[in-house]
Design a protein around this motif. Structure first.
Motif, PDB file in Angstrom:
ATOM      1  N   ALA A 140      33.224  74.195 -42.710  1.00  0.00           N
ATOM      2  CA  ALA A 140      34.218  74.479 -43.747  1.00  0.00           C
ATOM      3  C   ALA A 140      34.943  75.786 -43.455  1.00  0.00           C
ATOM      4  O   ALA A 140      36.166  75.892 -43.643  1.00  0.00           O
ATOM      5  CB  ALA A 140      33.548  74.537 -45.122  1.00  0.00           C
ATOM      6  N   ILE A 141      34.208  76.772 -42.978  1.00  0.00           N
ATOM      7  CA  ILE A 141      34.833  78.045 -42.616  1.00  0.00           C
ATOM      8  C   ILE A 141      35.827  77.837 -41.491  1.00  0.00           C
ATOM      9  O   ILE A 141      36.913  78.419 -41.478  1.00  0.00           O
ATOM     10  CB  ILE A 141      33.754  79.093 -42.243  1.00  0.00           C
ATOM     11  CG1 ILE A 141      32.950  79.490 -43.483  1.00  0.00           C
ATOM     12  CG2 ILE A 141      34.388  80.325 -41.595  1.00  0.00           C
ATOM     13  CD1 ILE A 141      31.709  80.319 -43.182  1.00  0.00           C
ATOM     14  N   GLY A 142      35.468  76.995 -40.530  1.00  0.00           N
ATOM     15  CA  GLY A 142      36.367  76.706 -39.406  1.00  0.00           C
ATOM     16  C   GLY A 142      37.695  76.133 -39.855  1.00  0.00           C
ATOM     17  O   GLY A 142      38.748  76.439 -39.286  1.00  0.00           O
ATOM     18  N   LYS A 143      37.651  75.321 -40.900  1.00  0.00           N
ATOM     19  CA  LYS A 143      38.890  74.722 -41.420  1.00  0.00           C
ATOM     20  C   LYS A 143      39.737  75.746 -42.163  1.00  0.00           C
ATOM     21  O   LYS A 143      40.922  75.520 -42.382  1.00  0.00           O
ATOM     22  CB  LYS A 143      38.549  73.548 -42.339  1.00  0.00           C
ATOM     23  CG  LYS A 143      37.945  72.377 -41.596  1.00  0.00           C
ATOM     24  CD  LYS A 143      37.530  71.280 -42.553  1.00  0.00           C
ATOM     25  CE  LYS A 143      36.812  70.174 -41.784  1.00  0.00           C
ATOM     26  NZ  LYS A 143      36.267  69.158 -42.684  1.00  0.00           N
ATOM     27  N   SER A 144      39.126  76.857 -42.547  1.00  0.00           N
ATOM     28  CA  SER A 144      39.871  77.846 -43.322  1.00  0.00           C
ATOM     29  C   SER A 144      40.369  79.029 -42.480  1.00  0.00           C
ATOM     30  O   SER A 144      40.874  79.998 -43.037  1.00  0.00           O
ATOM     31  CB  SER A 144      38.999  78.365 -44.471  1.00  0.00           C
ATOM     32  OG  SER A 144      37.940  79.154 -43.962  1.00  0.00           O
ATOM     33  N   LYS A 150      48.878  83.006 -33.237  1.00  0.00           N
ATOM     34  CA  LYS A 150      48.019  82.137 -32.426  1.00  0.00           C
ATOM     35  C   LYS A 150      46.892  82.908 -31.767  1.00  0.00           C
ATOM     36  O   LYS A 150      45.779  82.418 -31.667  1.00  0.00           O
ATOM     37  CB  LYS A 150      48.851  81.398 -31.374  1.00  0.00           C
ATOM     38  CG  LYS A 150      49.734  80.349 -31.988  1.00  0.00           C
ATOM     39  CD  LYS A 150      50.421  79.536 -30.934  1.00  0.00           C
ATOM     40  CE  LYS A 150      51.300  78.512 -31.617  1.00  0.00           C
ATOM     41  NZ  LYS A 150      51.743  77.468 -30.752  1.00  0.00           N
ATOM     42  N   SER A 151      47.184  84.133 -31.327  1.00  0.00           N
ATOM     43  CA  SER A 151      46.136  84.913 -30.664  1.00  0.00           C
ATOM     44  C   SER A 151      45.033  85.282 -31.658  1.00  0.00           C
ATOM     45  O   SER A 151      43.850  85.274 -31.309  1.00  0.00           O
ATOM     46  CB  SER A 151      46.717  86.165 -30.011  1.00  0.00           C
ATOM     47  OG  SER A 151      47.290  87.019 -30.987  1.00  0.00           O
ATOM     48  N   SER A 152      45.388  85.582 -32.879  1.00  0.00           N
ATOM     49  CA  SER A 152      44.391  85.905 -33.910  1.00  0.00           C
ATOM     50  C   SER A 152      43.534  84.684 -34.225  1.00  0.00           C
ATOM     51  O   SER A 152      42.312  84.781 -34.329  1.00  0.00           O
ATOM     52  CB  SER A 152      45.067  86.394 -35.188  1.00  0.00           C
ATOM     53  OG  SER A 152      45.727  87.603 -34.965  1.00  0.00           O
ATOM     54  N   ALA A 153      44.171  83.535 -34.390  1.00  0.00           N
ATOM     55  CA  ALA A 153      43.440  82.305 -34.688  1.00  0.00           C
ATOM     56  C   ALA A 153      42.501  81.953 -33.538  1.00  0.00           C
ATOM     57  O   ALA A 153      41.359  81.526 -33.761  1.00  0.00           O
ATOM     58  CB  ALA A 153      44.413  81.159 -34.955  1.00  0.00           C
ATOM     59  N   ILE A 155      41.044  84.039 -31.442  1.00  0.00           N
ATOM     60  CA  ILE A 155      39.918  84.976 -31.486  1.00  0.00           C
ATOM     61  C   ILE A 155      38.925  84.568 -32.573  1.00  0.00           C
ATOM     62  O   ILE A 155      37.711  84.537 -32.352  1.00  0.00           O
ATOM     63  CB  ILE A 155      40.412  86.422 -31.711  1.00  0.00           C
ATOM     64  CG1 ILE A 155      41.157  86.918 -30.475  1.00  0.00           C
ATOM     65  CG2 ILE A 155      39.263  87.352 -32.073  1.00  0.00           C
ATOM     66  CD1 ILE A 155      41.918  88.222 -30.685  1.00  0.00           C
ATOM     67  N   LEU A 156      39.445  84.243 -33.748  1.00  0.00           N
ATOM     68  CA  LEU A 156      38.568  83.854 -34.860  1.00  0.00           C
ATOM     69  C   LEU A 156      37.829  82.550 -34.562  1.00  0.00           C
ATOM     70  O   LEU A 156      36.649  82.401 -34.903  1.00  0.00           O
ATOM     71  CB  LEU A 156      39.365  83.748 -36.156  1.00  0.00           C
ATOM     72  CG  LEU A 156      39.938  85.075 -36.674  1.00  0.00           C
ATOM     73  CD1 LEU A 156      40.803  84.832 -37.897  1.00  0.00           C
ATOM     74  CD2 LEU A 156      38.830  86.072 -36.962  1.00  0.00           C
ATOM     75  N   LYS A 157      38.494  81.604 -33.902  1.00  0.00           N
ATOM     76  CA  LYS A 157      37.834  80.344 -33.524  1.00  0.00           C
ATOM     77  C   LYS A 157      36.727  80.602 -32.508  1.00  0.00           C
ATOM     78  O   LYS A 157      35.657  79.994 -32.585  1.00  0.00           O
ATOM     79  CB  LYS A 157      38.849  79.358 -32.972  1.00  0.00           C
ATOM     80  CG  LYS A 157      39.721  78.733 -34.046  1.00  0.00           C
ATOM     81  CD  LYS A 157      40.737  77.773 -33.457  1.00  0.00           C
ATOM     82  CE  LYS A 157      41.636  77.245 -34.562  1.00  0.00           C
ATOM     83  NZ  LYS A 157      42.669  76.333 -34.068  1.00  0.00           N
ATOM     84  N   ALA A 158      36.983  81.505 -31.569  1.00  0.00           N
ATOM     85  CA  ALA A 158      35.964  81.839 -30.572  1.00  0.00           C
ATOM     86  C   ALA A 158      34.755  82.498 -31.242  1.00  0.00           C
ATOM     87  O   ALA A 158      33.601  82.215 -30.892  1.00  0.00           O
ATOM     88  CB  ALA A 158      36.549  82.755 -29.499  1.00  0.00           C
ATOM     89  N   ARG A 159      34.999  83.379 -32.206  1.00  0.00           N
ATOM     90  CA  ARG A 159      33.899  84.029 -32.920  1.00  0.00           C
ATOM     91  C   ARG A 159      33.096  83.012 -33.722  1.00  0.00           C
ATOM     92  O   ARG A 159      31.859  83.054 -33.760  1.00  0.00           O
ATOM     93  CB  ARG A 159      34.430  85.127 -33.831  1.00  0.00           C
ATOM     94  CG  ARG A 159      34.902  86.331 -33.061  1.00  0.00           C
ATOM     95  CD  ARG A 159      35.386  87.410 -33.979  1.00  0.00           C
ATOM     96  NE  ARG A 159      35.884  88.545 -33.191  1.00  0.00           N
ATOM     97  CZ  ARG A 159      36.512  89.566 -33.704  1.00  0.00           C
ATOM     98  NH1 ARG A 159      36.716  89.643 -35.016  1.00  0.00           N
ATOM     99  NH2 ARG A 159      36.932  90.546 -32.936  1.00  0.00           N
ATOM    100  N   LEU A 160      33.803  82.105 -34.384  1.00  0.00           N
ATOM    101  CA  LEU A 160      33.128  81.073 -35.160  1.00  0.00           C
ATOM    102  C   LEU A 160      32.300  80.172 -34.238  1.00  0.00           C
ATOM    103  O   LEU A 160      31.172  79.799 -34.571  1.00  0.00           O
ATOM    104  CB  LEU A 160      34.131  80.248 -35.962  1.00  0.00           C
ATOM    105  CG  LEU A 160      33.519  79.174 -36.848  1.00  0.00           C
ATOM    106  CD1 LEU A 160      32.601  79.799 -37.896  1.00  0.00           C
ATOM    107  CD2 LEU A 160      34.601  78.357 -37.510  1.00  0.00           C
TER     108      LEU A 160
END
Length: 184
Positions: A140-144, A150-153, A155-160
């Protein structure tokens, strides 16, 4: 005559917190009980266990004889409801056992000294429940994740993704740890 040693800092902090009743009791016994309660309160804080539950366990641990509800109430500054709920919780997780004799009119409790049983129940009650719900929460967090740049997203996807890997590794280790506790 030498003065008695000063109580450890933990005792002083716990006395101020008012968990252990000091009035009318032998000072060295009350200080020992306060130190033991303080130790368990600090340890329980790391595991998210309420202070009152840790105090109950600590006071029973510090007592050489099994304790009744009234004994505990006399030594701890907790409400009857907190004592009752705490005793029920500690029995359910296997931290305290009832050791009343048939002739006793009241239940008496002492700590269960088998650490592996306590650790195993903690794993089942706390960690396993968290791990079961964790996977869907991470999805659910991944969907939010905010689209934004794009670079921020990315980074956040890699952390998740790293967090999901940690979660999966922990889940895969849990059966091994539980088996080890059974064998120990």
């Amino acid at each position: 005559m030498l003065a008695p040693p000063a109580p450890p800092p933990t005792v002083a902090r716990r006395e101020l917190a008012g968990l252990v009743r000091m009035d009318g009791r032998a000072e060295e016994i009350a200080a020992f009980e306060a130190a033991m309660v303080g130790f368990f309160v600090e340890a329980a804080d790391l595991m998210g266990v309420p202070k009152s539950v840790a105090a109950l366990y600590g006071i029973c641990f510090a007592a050489p004889e099994p304790m009744s509800f009234a004994d505990i109430e006399q030594k701890l500054d907790l409400s009857k409801g907190s004592i009752s709920q705490g005793l029920r919780f500690l029995r359910e997780v296997g931290a305290l056992k009832e050791v009343s004799a048939a002739a006793d009119r009241v239940e008496r409790f002492e700590p269960d000294m088998e650490l592996r049983k306590l650790a195993s129940r903690w794993l089942e009650e706390r960690l396993e429940k968290q791990l079961i719900s964790g996977r869907s929460r991470l999805q659910a967090i991944g969907k939010s994740i905010p689209a934004g740049r794009k670079s921020s997203a990315r980074i956040l996807k890699a952390r998740l993704k790293a967090l999901q890997n940690w979660h999966d590794r922990t889940r895969s280790l849990l059966p091994v740890v539980k088996t080890f506790l059974k064998l120990a």
